[in-house]
Design a protein around this motif. Structure first.
Motif, PDB file in Angstrom:
ATOM      1  N   UNK A 583       0.828  -1.192   0.000  1.00  0.00           N
ATOM      2  CA  UNK A 583       0.000   0.000   0.000  1.00  0.00           C
ATOM      3  C   UNK A 583       0.875   1.259   0.000  1.00  0.00           C
ATOM      4  N   UNK A 584       0.387   2.296  -0.633  1.00  0.00           N
ATOM      5  CA  UNK A 584       0.954   3.635  -0.505  1.00  0.00           C
ATOM      6  C   UNK A 584      -0.203   4.508  -0.019  1.00  0.00           C
ATOM      7  N   UNK A 585      -0.207   4.789   1.248  1.00  0.00           N
ATOM      8  CA  UNK A 585      -1.354   5.420   1.898  1.00  0.00           C
ATOM      9  C   UNK A 585      -1.033   6.878   2.177  1.00  0.00           C
ATOM     10  N   UNK A 586      -1.954   7.739   1.829  1.00  0.00           N
ATOM     11  CA  UNK A 586      -1.820   9.151   2.143  1.00  0.00           C
ATOM     12  C   UNK A 586      -2.730   9.463   3.334  1.00  0.00           C
ATOM     13  N   UNK A 587      -2.136   9.862   4.437  1.00  0.00           N
ATOM     14  CA  UNK A 587      -2.872  10.198   5.656  1.00  0.00           C
ATOM     15  C   UNK A 587      -2.941  11.711   5.786  1.00  0.00           C
ATOM     16  N   UNK A 588      -4.142  12.241   5.798  1.00  0.00           N
ATOM     17  CA  UNK A 588      -4.332  13.682   5.952  1.00  0.00           C
ATOM     18  C   UNK A 588      -4.294  14.016   7.435  1.00  0.00           C
ATOM     19  N   UNK A 680       0.844  12.439  -7.000  1.00  0.00           N
ATOM     20  CA  UNK A 680       2.303  12.521  -7.049  1.00  0.00           C
ATOM     21  C   UNK A 680       2.967  11.269  -6.486  1.00  0.00           C
ATOM     22  N   UNK A 681       2.388  10.691  -5.449  1.00  0.00           N
ATOM     23  CA  UNK A 681       2.999   9.502  -4.828  1.00  0.00           C
ATOM     24  C   UNK A 681       2.339   8.210  -5.304  1.00  0.00           C
ATOM     25  N   UNK A 682       1.358   8.355  -6.234  1.00  0.00           N
ATOM     26  CA  UNK A 682       0.597   7.192  -6.719  1.00  0.00           C
ATOM     27  C   UNK A 682      -0.036   6.436  -5.546  1.00  0.00           C
ATOM     28  N   UNK A 683      -0.732   7.184  -4.727  1.00  0.00           N
ATOM     29  CA  UNK A 683      -1.365   6.605  -3.540  1.00  0.00           C
ATOM     30  C   UNK A 683      -2.438   5.602  -3.938  1.00  0.00           C
ATOM     31  N   UNK A 684      -2.552   4.552  -3.147  1.00  0.00           N
ATOM     32  CA  UNK A 684      -3.611   3.558  -3.354  1.00  0.00           C
ATOM     33  C   UNK A 684      -4.795   3.775  -2.408  1.00  0.00           C
ATOM     34  N   UNK A 713      -7.700  10.451  -6.869  1.00  0.00           N
ATOM     35  CA  UNK A 713      -7.379   9.449  -7.896  1.00  0.00           C
ATOM     36  C   UNK A 713      -7.406   8.018  -7.371  1.00  0.00           C
ATOM     37  N   UNK A 714      -7.769   7.843  -6.134  1.00  0.00           N
ATOM     38  CA  UNK A 714      -7.785   6.512  -5.505  1.00  0.00           C
ATOM     39  C   UNK A 714      -8.900   6.469  -4.480  1.00  0.00           C
ATOM     40  N   UNK A 715      -9.197   5.306  -3.903  1.00  0.00           N
ATOM     41  CA  UNK A 715     -10.243   5.230  -2.882  1.00  0.00           C
ATOM     42  C   UNK A 715      -9.934   6.127  -1.682  1.00  0.00           C
ATOM     43  N   UNK A 716     -10.994   6.597  -1.031  1.00  0.00           N
ATOM     44  CA  UNK A 716     -10.877   7.436   0.168  1.00  0.00           C
ATOM     45  C   UNK A 716     -11.560   6.711   1.324  1.00  0.00           C
ATOM     46  N   UNK A 717     -10.848   6.620   2.440  1.00  0.00           N
ATOM     47  CA  UNK A 717     -11.415   6.005   3.639  1.00  0.00           C
ATOM     48  C   UNK A 717     -11.648   7.119   4.652  1.00  0.00           C
ATOM     49  N   UNK A 718     -12.923   7.312   5.034  1.00  0.00           N
ATOM     50  CA  UNK A 718     -13.312   8.381   5.949  1.00  0.00           C
ATOM     51  C   UNK A 718     -13.695   7.773   7.294  1.00  0.00           C
ATOM     52  N   UNK A 719     -13.144   8.327   8.370  1.00  0.00           N
ATOM     53  CA  UNK A 719     -13.482   7.863   9.723  1.00  0.00           C
ATOM     54  C   UNK A 719     -14.375   8.906  10.367  1.00  0.00           C
TER      55      UNK A 719
END
Length: 722
Positions: A583-588, A680-684, A713-719
């Motif tokens: 995984x390449x995960x982008x955490x906001x 830019x990071x090709x996040x999954x 550009x990829x799925x978003x997981x919202x908590x």
């Protein structure tokens, strides 16, 4: 027609007057114990000091001398007195369950050598000194028909015992039971008590038969060892299966508390039947139950509240009732009492201190261990009562041993308080306690049942796949709630992507024509701790347009538990993520809390060693005017953002996750900056936390998140929170 009055038809087991006295006794003891406990707490002492004092005040020593008639009426020396022993016994039983729940076997094993040395010193020195003292005590205090050797062995055994309930309550009140020194004290105390009960059974057999039989010694040891071995093997399996079954069928802390207490009573019955002692069975059950994730801080807190505010005070006050200081006024008894008390205190302190010193502990740690193990408490009183019933003790010696129990229990807490303040905390211990504190507020560490509603779409399949990654190293029970004409086909699609490393998968179907109500009702009644939902955004420009669908929007707004929403722009026939790919995960990062739930979820998803989490913190540049950017303020904002992102990343690094930080200063909308960073990071996967805001009867997650769901550009997981 014949009318039978209840009072005539029923034959109660407790007489009216006896029941009246019991109710009055409980009210007086509990009320006074709680009052004096609070007074003791205000004076900087543990509440147990006041609770023991309450029993002494209403016992024969004070109340019995001031108003002997009233005292005799309220606490008669008849069979009615046995009624009070029942709630007192429940108090010590619950206290031992609680002690077991707070006991960390892994930590004790790691410190086994130290605990063994401390316990050896705490047993050998007081036993040897008590044995020698038994031969020196005047004959007037020794029963005429009891051999001096039997008497001396009994006295040595009585002085070698420690009071785990007193120690445990003090450690709990001081909030140090989870510290290394607290666990070490409990471990050494339990070894002391186990050996002490073996010695007691040997001496009791000697007193009954008049001779020391090798078979009795071997039998006593074999019973204790056999009980412990069976408990930690077959018993552990039984406890685990029972608590899991209760958790699945009757969610919530209430049923689990009942199950733990029932199991403790059964374990206590077995240990009592083996002539070991019921409290040992309750303590062992507490340890076994404490290993189950389902017995979490909510269960422990509820049981602790009941025990420490009702039953434990009754137990300690009842122990104080047995003290009759008047029996000590006879000159010979008085000086013998002073001698026995001195030997008892010195023997425990010196023995435990010596063992701790040999183990390499510091002076204050050794002093704390000596103070803790010096407390004899009600177990000493129980032993004295056994000795009196066996004819090994005279009434004078009984009073002396009870005095030792009370004095050592009263002096232990203040010494413990002073010594524990001086005990340094190692970096390893501080890190462990920090992890435990974080676990209590963690989302995932307190999730046991997950609800996964689905109509079989691609986002639901992705949600199941992400849940599988989150569940690595955890034990979740998952309910797949299928909606649609063919629930079995939907179950098949979802379970193909759902791989649990522990726990069970339950399949259920939506009943009725209102799926949102069915999902919410299942979440409430089923005791679920988390909802995981896959959904595709369907919002249009219409003012009342649903963000996802009417069903998903309502679940978002009314969910009684935290919710993980997985959304992407996949077509229904698209392939979900390759489960073997890193995984390449982008955490906001929002900077609200370094342990925020979005970070916890992102680091849990990144369970693959090759996965990477990029923590992105977006800063909007402050401006001194509409046209001019204040570079000084920008620098300060960037420093703060760097610090927040680094703190967020440290949580992931501590969990063994590869983490990178990226602070971006931009006046562009947050959604656009995050979407650009993800490309830019090709996040999954993008992980972000948001609160649901009901707007015109539809769910609203904020304009920025609305835009991110469309542009990512990829799925978003919202908590979201409950």
């Amino acid at each position: 027609m014949v009318v039978v009055l209840a009072s005539e038809a029923m034959q109660p087991g407790i007489a009216h007057d006896d029941l009246l006295l019991l109710v009055l006794q409980l009210a007086l003891l509990l009320g006074l114990a709680r009052l004096l406990g609070m007074v003791a707490a205000r004076m900087g002492m543990p509440e147990v000091v006041g609770e023991l004092t309450a029993g002494v005040i209403v016992g024969p020593s004070i109340f019995g001398n001031i108003a002997p008639g009233a005292r005799e009426w309220l606490f008669p020396a008849t069979s009615q007195a046995q009624l009070l022993a029942v709630p007192a016994f429940l108090g010590v039983l619950l206290l031992l369950i609680l002690t077991g729940l707070e006991t960390d076997l892994g930590l004790i094993k790691a410190k086994g050598r130290t605990a063994g040395l401390v316990s050896a010193g705490g047993i050998v020195v007081p036993f040897a000194s008590g044995l020698a003292l038994g031969y020196a005590i005047p004959a007037v205090l020794v029963p005429a028909d009891t051999p001096r050797t039997t008497f001396a062995l009994f006295l040595g055994t009585a002085l070698s015992i420690s009071a785990i309930p007193v120690i445990a309550k003090v450690l709990i009140e001081l909030r140090v039971i989870r510290r290394d020194i607290g666990q070490l004290t409990l471990a050494a105390g339990m070894i002391d008590d186990t050996v002490g009960w073996i010695l007691l059974s040997i001496v009791a057999g000697l007193a009954s038969s008049g001779e020391l039989a090798a078979g009795a010694v071997v039998g006593s040891i074999a019973r204790v060892v056999g009980f412990l071995v069976v408990s930690y093997t077959l018993g552990g399996w039984l406890v685990s299966r029972t608590l899991r079954a209760v958790s699945r069928r009757a969610p919530g802390p209430g049923p689990l508390i009942s199950a733990v207490v029932v199991l403790a009573l059964l374990f206590a019955a077995v240990s009592q039947a083996l002539q070991i002692e019921a409290v040992l069975g309750a303590f062992v059950l507490g340890i076994l139950a404490g290993r189950e994730r389902r017995v979490d801080h909510r269960v422990v807190h509820s049981l602790e509240s009941l025990t420490l505010t009702v039953f434990a005070p009754l137990f300690f006050a009842s122990a104080g009732l047995l003290v009759d200081l008047g029996a000590l006024l006879e000159p010979t008894t008085l000086w013998v009492a002073a001698l026995v008390l001195t030997v008892a205190i010195a023997g425990k302190f010196l023995g435990a201190f010596a063992g701790a010193s040999v183990a390499g502990l510091g002076r204050w740690e050794a002093l704390a261990l000596g103070a803790g193990m010096n407390a004899r408490g009600a177990l000493e009183i129980i032993i004295a009562t056994i000795g009196l019933s066996l004819g090994v003790l005279t009434e004078g010696m009984f009073a002396i041993i009870v005095l030792v129990a009370i004095v050592t229990s009263l002096m232990a807490p203040p010494i413990l308080v002073r010594a524990l303040k001086k005990v340094p905390m190692s970096p390893e211990e501080a890190a462990r306690l920090q992890r435990e504190a974080a676990s209590r507020t963690s989302l995932l560490d307190n999730v046991h049942r997950v609800l996964l509603p689905s109509r079989g779409g691609t986002n639901s399949q992705l949600a199941a796949q992400l849940l599988s990654r989150i569940a690595v190293g955890r034990s979740f029970d998952v309910t797949v709630l299928a909606g649609g004409p063919d629930p079995q086909e939907i179950h098949g699609r979802i379970t193909r992507h759902l791989s649990l490393h522990g726990g069970n998968v339950e399949l259920a179907a939506v009943d009725g024509d209102d799926p949102a109500s069915a999902i919410l009702d299942r979440a409430r009644r089923g005791g679920h701790d988390l909802i995981v939902l896959g959904a595709t955004e369907t919002r249009t420009d219409a003012p009342d347009s649903a963000l996802f669908s009417a069903t998903v929007d309502r679940v978002l707004m009314d969910s009684p538990v935290p919710l993980l929403l997985v959304s992407s722009r996949f077509d229904d026939d698209a392939e979900v993520l390759d489960p073997r790919a890193p995984e390449r995960i982008l955490l906001v990062s929002t900077g609200e809390d370094i342990n925020n739930r979005a970070g916890e979820i992102a680091f849990a998803v990144a369970s693959d060693p090759e996965s990477v989490v990029d923590v992105v913190h977006v800063v909007e540049p402050p401006q001194s005017t509409w046209a001019e950017i204040d570079l000084t303020e920008v620098g300060r904002a960037r420093e703060l953002a760097d610090e927040l992102a680094t703190k967020q990343a440290s949580v992931g690094l501590a969990a063994g996750v590869t983490v990178r930080t990226d602070v971006r200063i931009s006046d562009e909308p947050l959604a656009r900056v995050v979407a650009d960073a993800a490309r830019a990071i090709r996040a999954t996967l993008v992980v972000i936390r948001s609160d649901v805001q009901p707007v015109t009867r539809r769910a609203f997650l904020g304009h920025e998140l609305d835009q991110l769901l469309r542009e990512a550009p990829c799925p978003v997981l919202v908590i979201t929170r409950a």
